[in-house]
Motif scaffolding. Structure first.
Motif, PDB file in Angstrom:
ATOM      1  N   MET A 110       5.854 -10.645   6.538  1.00 37.14           N
ATOM      2  CA  MET A 110       4.986  -9.692   7.218  1.00 37.14           C
ATOM      3  C   MET A 110       4.224 -10.368   8.333  1.00 37.14           C
ATOM      4  SD  MET A 110       1.495  -8.159   5.702  1.00 37.14           S
ATOM      5  CE  MET A 110       0.243  -7.788   6.886  1.00 37.14           C
TER       6      MET A 110
ATOM      7  N   LEU B 167       3.394  -0.926   4.507  1.00 46.63           N
ATOM      8  CA  LEU B 167       4.758  -0.420   4.615  1.00 46.63           C
ATOM      9  C   LEU B 167       5.213  -0.394   6.064  1.00 46.63           C
ATOM     10  CD1 LEU B 167       7.067   0.864   2.893  1.00 46.63           C
ATOM     11  CD2 LEU B 167       6.023   3.074   3.376  1.00 46.63           C
ATOM     12  N   SER B 168       4.331   0.025   6.960  1.00 46.28           N
ATOM     13  CA  SER B 168       4.702   0.175   8.359  1.00 46.28           C
ATOM     14  C   SER B 168       5.003  -1.156   9.041  1.00 46.28           C
ATOM     15  CB  SER B 168       3.599   0.916   9.127  1.00 46.28           C
ATOM     16  OG  SER B 168       2.412   0.156   9.165  1.00 46.28           O
TER      17      SER B 168
ATOM     18  N   ASN C 101       6.362  -3.721   7.359  1.00 46.13           N
ATOM     19  CA  ASN C 101       7.383  -4.361   6.533  1.00 46.13           C
ATOM     20  C   ASN C 101       6.841  -5.487   5.662  1.00 46.13           C
ATOM     21  OD1 ASN C 101       9.583  -2.761   7.583  1.00 46.13           O
ATOM     22  ND2 ASN C 101       9.474  -4.003   9.446  1.00 46.13           N
ATOM     23  N   ASP C 102       5.633  -5.307   5.160  1.00 45.48           N
ATOM     24  CA  ASP C 102       5.047  -6.275   4.240  1.00 45.48           C
ATOM     25  C   ASP C 102       5.777  -6.189   2.902  1.00 45.48           C
ATOM     26  OD1 ASP C 102       3.461  -7.804   2.567  1.00 45.48           O
ATOM     27  OD2 ASP C 102       1.569  -6.988   3.310  1.00 45.48           O
ATOM     28  N   VAL C 103       6.179  -7.334   2.366  1.00 43.18           N
ATOM     29  CA  VAL C 103       6.895  -7.349   1.086  1.00 43.18           C
ATOM     30  C   VAL C 103       5.995  -6.887  -0.054  1.00 43.18           C
ATOM     31  CG1 VAL C 103       8.498  -9.142   1.805  1.00 43.18           C
ATOM     32  CG2 VAL C 103       6.323  -9.806   0.752  1.00 43.18           C
TER      33      VAL C 103
ATOM     34  N   ASP D 151       8.198  -0.686  17.060  1.00 39.81           N
ATOM     35  CA  ASP D 151       7.145  -1.278  16.246  1.00 39.81           C
ATOM     36  C   ASP D 151       6.192  -0.219  15.695  1.00 39.81           C
ATOM     37  OD1 ASP D 151       8.158  -3.782  16.725  1.00 39.81           O
ATOM     38  OD2 ASP D 151       6.793  -4.222  18.386  1.00 39.81           O
TER      39      ASP D 151
END
Length: 286
Positions: free
Chosen positions: A1, A84-85, A87-89, A247
């Protein structure tokens, strides 16, 4: 992220440090002098409620003689939309599954991971990934301190998503995404409903954003979902925001000329959609 992006976003939203109250903060009761300290960094809550297929999707599919996909056993995830937006694991805060009647319960949701809001995510064959907001720091300025009970989440069948994409039209979708996307899912989107104090859809409401550069991306599906306009909500109170297909973007969303509606935290990114109910006051209608 991209953690610096997340931190910067939190600062801009006025939720730093930690995007919410941190440390030990009293959790007020009737008598605040007797309130125990709440360690928000270690607090875990329960999120429970019910998921349903979006009513408009049910009616449309049934009118076309198409089956409405079952929710029995469909997996759900308690998600942090801001994470989520980008792309954090760690965007998922807990998982569960729906019962035959759509009921769910997820325990041990870590409050410390909440930055902007809490959502119930549904991702399964036959459905487009949507995250329904069930808690927004816009109302409290802080992370949740108690269990979230009787929340409502909505599932969006692929077939209904395809109808909405067709209503938008390929030309508009390509124009808003620089030719990156021809569907709402690929572009990323927000689907919301404006309701009154009793939970009834509001006709003629206009949604405004706190970023002028995004204002032309808001649309209102017509009653039959055959087209979209930019004049205001129709009989079902629904609105659409079309993302760039690139993005993540975050912004505040409110209702034009209606101060009773608290500006809401919204984020969008390709591959999924955010659903929220926009209501007056600080508490959702019954």
């Amino acid at each position: 992220m991209k953690r610096p992006y997340l931190i910067a976003t939190c600062v801009l939203l006025g939720l730093a440090p930690g995007c919410g109250s941190g440390g030990f903060t009293p959790d007020p009761g009737v008598r605040t002098e007797d309130a125990e300290a709440v360690d928000l960094d270690n607090l875990r809550i329960r999120v429970s409620g019910r998921a349903e297929v979006l009513p408009e999707a049910v009616r449309l599919l049934e009118s076309r003689g198409q089956p409405v996909p079952s929710l029995d056993g469909v997996p759900i995830s308690i998600e942090e939309p801001l994470r989520l937006s980008v792309n954090d694991v760690n965007a998922s805060l807990g998982t569960g599954a729906l019962s035959a009647d759509g009921a769910f319960r997820v325990d041990e949701v870590p409050v410390r991971e909440v930055h902007q809001s809490v959502a119930v995510g549904i991702t399964a064959p036959g459905f487009v990934h949507t995250a329904t907001v069930v808690y927004d720091t816009a109302f409290t300025g802080a992370r949740p301190r108690t269990d979230l009970v009787d929340v409502r989440a909505w599932a969006l069948p692929d077939a209904f998503h395809d109808v909405l994409s067709a209503a938008m039209g390929e030309a508009r979708l390509r124009g808003h995404t620089g030719d990156k996307a021809t569907t709402l899912r690929d572009a990323g989107f927000v689907l919301g409903r404006v309701v009154d104090l009793d939970g009834r859809p509001v006709v003629g409401a206009r949604v405004t954003l706190d970023r002028d550069d995004l204002a032309d991306r808001v649309y209102y599906p017509t009653e039959d979902f055959a087209a979209v306009t930019q004049d205001g909500t129709h009989v079902h109170g629904l609105f659409l925001y079309v993302h760039t297909g690139a993005d993540a973007d975050t912004f505040r969303l409110s209702v034009e000329g209606a101060d009773a509606y608290v500006p809401r935290n919204v984020g969008a990114a390709p591959g999924w959609g955010l659903f929220l109910t926009v209501h007056p006051g600080n508490f959702p209608p019954p």
